[in-house]
Design an enzyme around this catalytic site. Structure first.
Site, mmCIF file in Angstrom:
data_model
loop_
_atom_site.group_PDB
_atom_site.id
_atom_site.type_symbol
_atom_site.label_atom_id
_atom_site.label_comp_id
_atom_site.label_asym_id
_atom_site.label_seq_id
_atom_site.Cartn_x
_atom_site.Cartn_y
_atom_site.Cartn_z
ATOM 1 N N CYS A 39 0.246 -3.726 -1.961
ATOM 2 C CA CYS A 39 1.366 -3.507 -0.786
ATOM 3 C C CYS A 39 0.789 -3.186 0.495
ATOM 4 O O CYS A 39 -0.181 -2.329 0.289
ATOM 5 C CB CYS A 39 2.679 -2.602 -1.219
ATOM 6 S SG CYS A 39 4.101 -2.798 -0.051
ATOM 7 N N ASP A 41 1.910 -0.803 2.117
ATOM 8 C CA ASP A 41 2.116 0.620 2.265
ATOM 9 C C ASP A 41 0.973 1.462 2.600
ATOM 10 O O ASP A 41 0.017 1.453 2.241
ATOM 11 C CB ASP A 41 2.996 1.185 1.198
ATOM 12 C CG ASP A 41 3.526 2.544 1.455
ATOM 13 O OD1 ASP A 41 2.866 3.578 1.678
ATOM 14 O OD2 ASP A 41 4.794 2.364 1.052
ATOM 15 N N ARG A 43 0.507 4.521 2.533
ATOM 16 C CA ARG A 43 0.019 5.627 1.507
ATOM 17 C C ARG A 43 -0.732 5.233 0.437
ATOM 18 O O ARG A 43 -1.211 6.161 -0.323
ATOM 19 C CB ARG A 43 1.498 6.097 0.985
ATOM 20 C CG ARG A 43 2.429 6.820 1.904
ATOM 21 C CD ARG A 43 3.828 6.980 1.294
ATOM 22 N NE ARG A 43 4.499 5.728 1.014
ATOM 23 C CZ ARG A 43 5.653 5.640 0.518
ATOM 24 N NH1 ARG A 43 6.353 6.786 0.232
ATOM 25 N NH2 ARG A 43 6.310 4.746 0.320
ATOM 26 N N HIS A 99 3.793 0.102 -6.390
ATOM 27 C CA HIS A 99 3.746 1.379 -6.269
ATOM 28 C C HIS A 99 5.127 2.157 -6.172
ATOM 29 O O HIS A 99 5.892 1.293 -6.063
ATOM 30 C CB HIS A 99 2.961 1.708 -5.012
ATOM 31 C CG HIS A 99 3.688 1.261 -3.594
ATOM 32 N ND1 HIS A 99 4.145 2.252 -2.914
ATOM 33 C CD2 HIS A 99 3.752 0.106 -3.130
ATOM 34 C CE1 HIS A 99 4.904 1.725 -1.772
ATOM 35 N NE2 HIS A 99 4.372 0.527 -1.984
ATOM 36 N N CYS A 102 8.605 2.102 -3.095
ATOM 37 C CA CYS A 102 8.010 0.775 -2.347
ATOM 38 C C CYS A 102 9.397 0.435 -1.483
ATOM 39 O O CYS A 102 10.511 0.090 -2.046
ATOM 40 C CB CYS A 102 7.698 -0.376 -3.329
ATOM 41 S SG CYS A 102 6.968 -1.862 -2.207
#
Ligand SMILES: [Zn+2]
Length: 208
Positions: A39, A41, A43, A99, A102
């Site tokens: 993803c 994302d 993080r 993850h 999400c």
């Protein structure tokens, strides 16, 4: 941009000189051993998570770590990344990594939020089979449990979609490509991998 500017300054003056030989060896070529699909994302840091250095993993990122069903007429960057990594660079393994927490998975559980973001709604249609599977086993579970289950099911769905890509199918037929499904839990740093024998996501590596 202040932090980013200082980061680039530090890279040029500290990080790069320490690894100059590595970067110079990568001037004309790359030989990554894995394609890592995850993803977007902020993080998730694939190289940090896998202990890899520049040149070792080819990364494809998009909302929800989606692998669209193959369609050579569609302008889909993910498909091009898969072709290049699998057929041209010859990676040994493909990892699909979902993850925790999400935003894409959460949006699928609350489709009303997708009304404001139609391009995302359209993109996430590739994850709808995972939503349908989740709903088939609907039980009274809290949101965090459902979110994790959906992330797991979505990884399995995208792994399955990988098989529709001719370059992947060809390498699988020759037995020269591994496909792995991961789930990364941000707040514990845990990686779970799908075990095809138990059909469950299990902490990986097992001996941790
Ligand atoms: Zn995400």
């Amino acid at each position: 941009m202040d932090q980013i500017r200082e980061g680039v300054r530090r890279f040029r003056t500290v990080v790069f000189p320490e690894k100059r030989e590595l970067y110079e060896s990568l001037a004309e070529k790359q030989h990554p051993f894995a394609l890592f699909i995850t993803c977007g994302d902020s993080r998730i840091e694939p190289s940090l998570l896998t202990g890899t250095t520049p040149g070792q993993i080819f990364v494809e990122r998009n909302p929800g770590n989606i692998v669209p069903i193959y369609d050579e007429t569609a302008s889909v960057g993910v498909s091009s990344s898969i072709e290049y990594a699998v057929a041209v660079l010859g990676v040994d393994d493909v990892i699909v990594c979902g993850h925790s927490a999400c935003g894409a998975m959460r949006a699928l559980l609350h489709p009303e939020v997708l009304e404001k973001v139609p391009a995302t709604a359209h993109w996430l249609k590739y994850a709808q089979p995972a939503v349908q599977q989740l709903e088939r086993h609907r039980q009274r579970e809290d949101e965090s449990v459902r979110l994790k289950k959906l992330a797991h099911l979505n990884v399995l769905e995208q792994m399955s979609n990988l098989h529709t890509h001719p370059t992947v199918a060809e390498r699988l037929k020759r037995g020269t490509l591994g496909i792995h499904g991961w789930f990364y839990e941000i707040h514990t740093g845990t990686v779970e991998a799908f075990n095809p024998e138990t059909k469950k996501f299990e902490q990986w590596p097992h001996d941790l």
